[in-house]
Write an enzyme that holds these catalytic residues in place. Structure first.
Site, PDB file in Angstrom:
ATOM      1  N   TYR A  90      75.736 -42.822  20.205  1.00 30.45           N
ATOM      2  CA  TYR A  90      76.678 -43.343  21.077  1.00 30.45           C
ATOM      3  C   TYR A  90      76.277 -44.799  20.391  1.00 30.45           C
ATOM      4  CZ  TYR A  90      80.643 -43.071  23.009  1.00 30.45           C
ATOM      5  OH  TYR A  90      81.969 -42.869  23.946  1.00 30.45           O
ATOM      6  N   ASN A 189      89.676 -25.977  23.566  1.00 31.93           N
ATOM      7  CA  ASN A 189      89.766 -25.929  24.943  1.00 31.93           C
ATOM      8  C   ASN A 189      88.541 -26.831  25.515  1.00 31.93           C
ATOM      9  OD1 ASN A 189      87.729 -24.756  23.256  1.00 31.93           O
ATOM     10  ND2 ASN A 189      86.110 -23.823  24.706  1.00 31.93           N
ATOM     11  N   SER A 190      88.141 -28.110  25.109  1.00 29.15           N
ATOM     12  CA  SER A 190      87.605 -28.978  24.808  1.00 29.15           C
ATOM     13  C   SER A 190      88.512 -30.184  26.495  1.00 29.15           C
ATOM     14  CB  SER A 190      87.127 -30.058  24.088  1.00 29.15           C
ATOM     15  OG  SER A 190      88.401 -30.466  23.712  1.00 29.15           O
ATOM     16  N   GLY A 191      87.914 -31.119  26.633  1.00 29.04           N
ATOM     17  CA  GLY A 191      88.224 -31.849  27.591  1.00 29.04           C
ATOM     18  C   GLY A 191      89.459 -32.248  26.978  1.00 29.04           C
ATOM     19  N   ASP A 213      85.248 -18.153  18.549  1.00 31.57           N
ATOM     20  CA  ASP A 213      85.944 -16.490  17.983  1.00 31.57           C
ATOM     21  C   ASP A 213      84.791 -16.456  19.224  1.00 31.57           C
ATOM     22  OD1 ASP A 213      86.801 -14.270  18.980  1.00 31.57           O
ATOM     23  OD2 ASP A 213      85.512 -13.422  17.115  1.00 31.57           O
ATOM     24  N   TYR A 281      87.964 -37.397  16.358  1.00 32.48           N
ATOM     25  CA  TYR A 281      87.491 -38.279  17.641  1.00 32.48           C
ATOM     26  C   TYR A 281      86.138 -37.585  17.902  1.00 32.48           C
ATOM     27  CZ  TYR A 281      89.700 -34.245  20.018  1.00 32.48           C
ATOM     28  OH  TYR A 281      89.953 -33.312  21.049  1.00 32.48           O
ATOM     29  N   GLY A 282      85.444 -36.725  17.030  1.00 33.06           N
ATOM     30  CA  GLY A 282      84.395 -36.110  17.507  1.00 33.06           C
ATOM     31  C   GLY A 282      83.814 -35.537  16.496  1.00 33.06           C
ATOM     32  N   PHE A 306      89.408 -42.748  16.123  1.00 32.71           N
ATOM     33  CA  PHE A 306      89.726 -43.017  16.709  1.00 32.71           C
ATOM     34  C   PHE A 306      88.812 -42.869  18.145  1.00 32.71           C
ATOM     35  CE2 PHE A 306      91.325 -42.727  21.237  1.00 32.71           C
ATOM     36  CZ  PHE A 306      92.255 -43.313  21.174  1.00 32.71           C
TER      37      PHE A 306
END
Length: 369
Positions: A90, A189-191, A213, A281-282, A306
């Site tokens: 990170y 469907n992530s946060g 899927d 962002y990921g 970001f």
């Protein structure tokens, strides 16, 4: 017996709560006293598999200094960034050993004589990453905390400071979007994805939501549409020729939000409108973003990144507080809810860590104290 090999209270404080790199520590140092309060905390002494390196330990609680705030933690989520930090992958890494957790909500128990912005009974969340929220209580400096309304749901407060903030800023800062415009995103469907759906709907924006899927795809589709998603498609469907017909009826998106990378991000770029922007962002796929030269030249697409921690460095604490209050207003109006959550007692942390690393798990793990 002293933990981590420390033989004096001072050594214990230095080992467990050193300063984060390039930043003054938000947490006050633990102190030895005649009858110290005992704190349970999830501590890791080296980087690696969270299920193997994180341990539940007893720590001592510091005395409250003049500018300090004693906080009882109520709930704290397990986010992907928490996992990455423990793994050592990170952009911000604490010196070790460290207490896990970058987000959560707590209630103020007591304040120092010079504290003016919070009072006992207030709910507070971390102002920055690295606070170490996976513990029952702690003493923090006043500047490390932001107060939030205590009349919002506990799960909303616990998950307010990272994902909804990221979603809001990405929707607002990269393209001048107007009601009716489209946004496309993967990892829907992530946060962050669930927050994007809801905030976009509140702004009058249409969302095209890409998911992997899975056997229960219809159940996931229904849940995302209940949040306000206009369209839900799988990664496989996005690659089909029929998507050209889809965009005859739906405006091509000006903004794409990428949390996956690899082929998924390439497909997002392919469907962007000319002059559009993809914000990364990921990188869940752990694969690079590959952009077609022709798309960059002939469609003049823009690639941006970001990171909320960098946004906070570039903006004042008051601006972050304003962002938090804007999101709380959406919560009060029923336009923003917490992601699907599973509450797990702190002592069962192993179950929460393991679940948070499993594929196709749509429920965010929330540690309760």
């Amino acid at each position: 017996m002293w933990v981590c090999g420390a033989r004096t209270p001072a050594q214990l404080r230095r080992r467990l709560f050193p300063a984060f790199r390039r930043r003054r520590p938000a947490a006050a140092a633990f102190s030895a006293s005649a009858e110290p309060s005992r704190v349970r905390a999830l501590v890791y002494g080296h980087h690696g598999d969270p299920a193997k390196v994180v341990e539940l330990k007893n720590l001592e609680l510091a005395a409250v200094g003049g500018s300090d705030v004693h906080v009882k933690m109520l709930a704290a989520p397990v986010n992907p960034s928490d996992i990455n930090m423990i793994q050592g992958n990170y952009g911000l890494l604490p010196r070790l050993p460290a207490v896990g957790g970058n987000e959560g909500v707590g209630q103020v128990v007591a304040v120092g004589s010079s504290v003016t912005r919070v009072k006992p009974g207030d709910w507070v969340i971390p102002a920055n990453a690295g606070l170490g929220t996976w513990r029952t209580e702690a003493v923090f400096s006043e500047e490390a905390l932001i107060s939030v309304p205590s009349d919002i749901p506990l799960q909303s407060a616990a998950t307010l400071g990272v994902n909804p903030c990221t979603a809001y800023r990405m929707l607002m800062d990269f393209e001048q979007l107007r009601p009716g415009d489209s946004v496309i995103q993967n990892a829907s469907n992530s946060g962050v994805g669930q927050a994007v759906i809801q905030i976009a709907a509140a702004l009058g924006l249409r969302t095209i939501n890409v998911v992997r899927d899975r056997p229960d795809i219809q159940k996931l589709t229904d849940r995302l549409k209940n949040l306000g998603a206009h369209h839900v498609v799988t990664e496989e469907e996005l690659r089909k020729h029929e998507m050209k017909n889809f965009f005859k009826d739906v405006p091509q998106p000006q903004l794409a939000l990428n949390c996956v990378g690899g082929k998924s991000s390439t497909e997002l770029l392919r469907h962007l409108a000319p002059g559009g922007t993809m914000v990364t962002y990921g990188g869940m796929a752990k694969q690079p973003v590959i952009a077609s030269v022709s798309l960059l030249i002939f469609k003049d697409l823009k690639l941006r990144g970001f990171w909320l921690s960098q946004w906070k460095k570039d903006h004042s604490p008051d601006q972050f507080k304003e962002l938090i209050l804007t999101l709380c207003d959406l919560i009060h109006r029923g336009q923003l809810t917490a992601p699907a959550c599973s509450e797990v007692p702190l002592q069962d942390y192993q179950r929460a860590l393991e679940a948070s690393m499993q594929p196709f798990v749509s429920s965010k793990q929330i540690l309760t104290m």
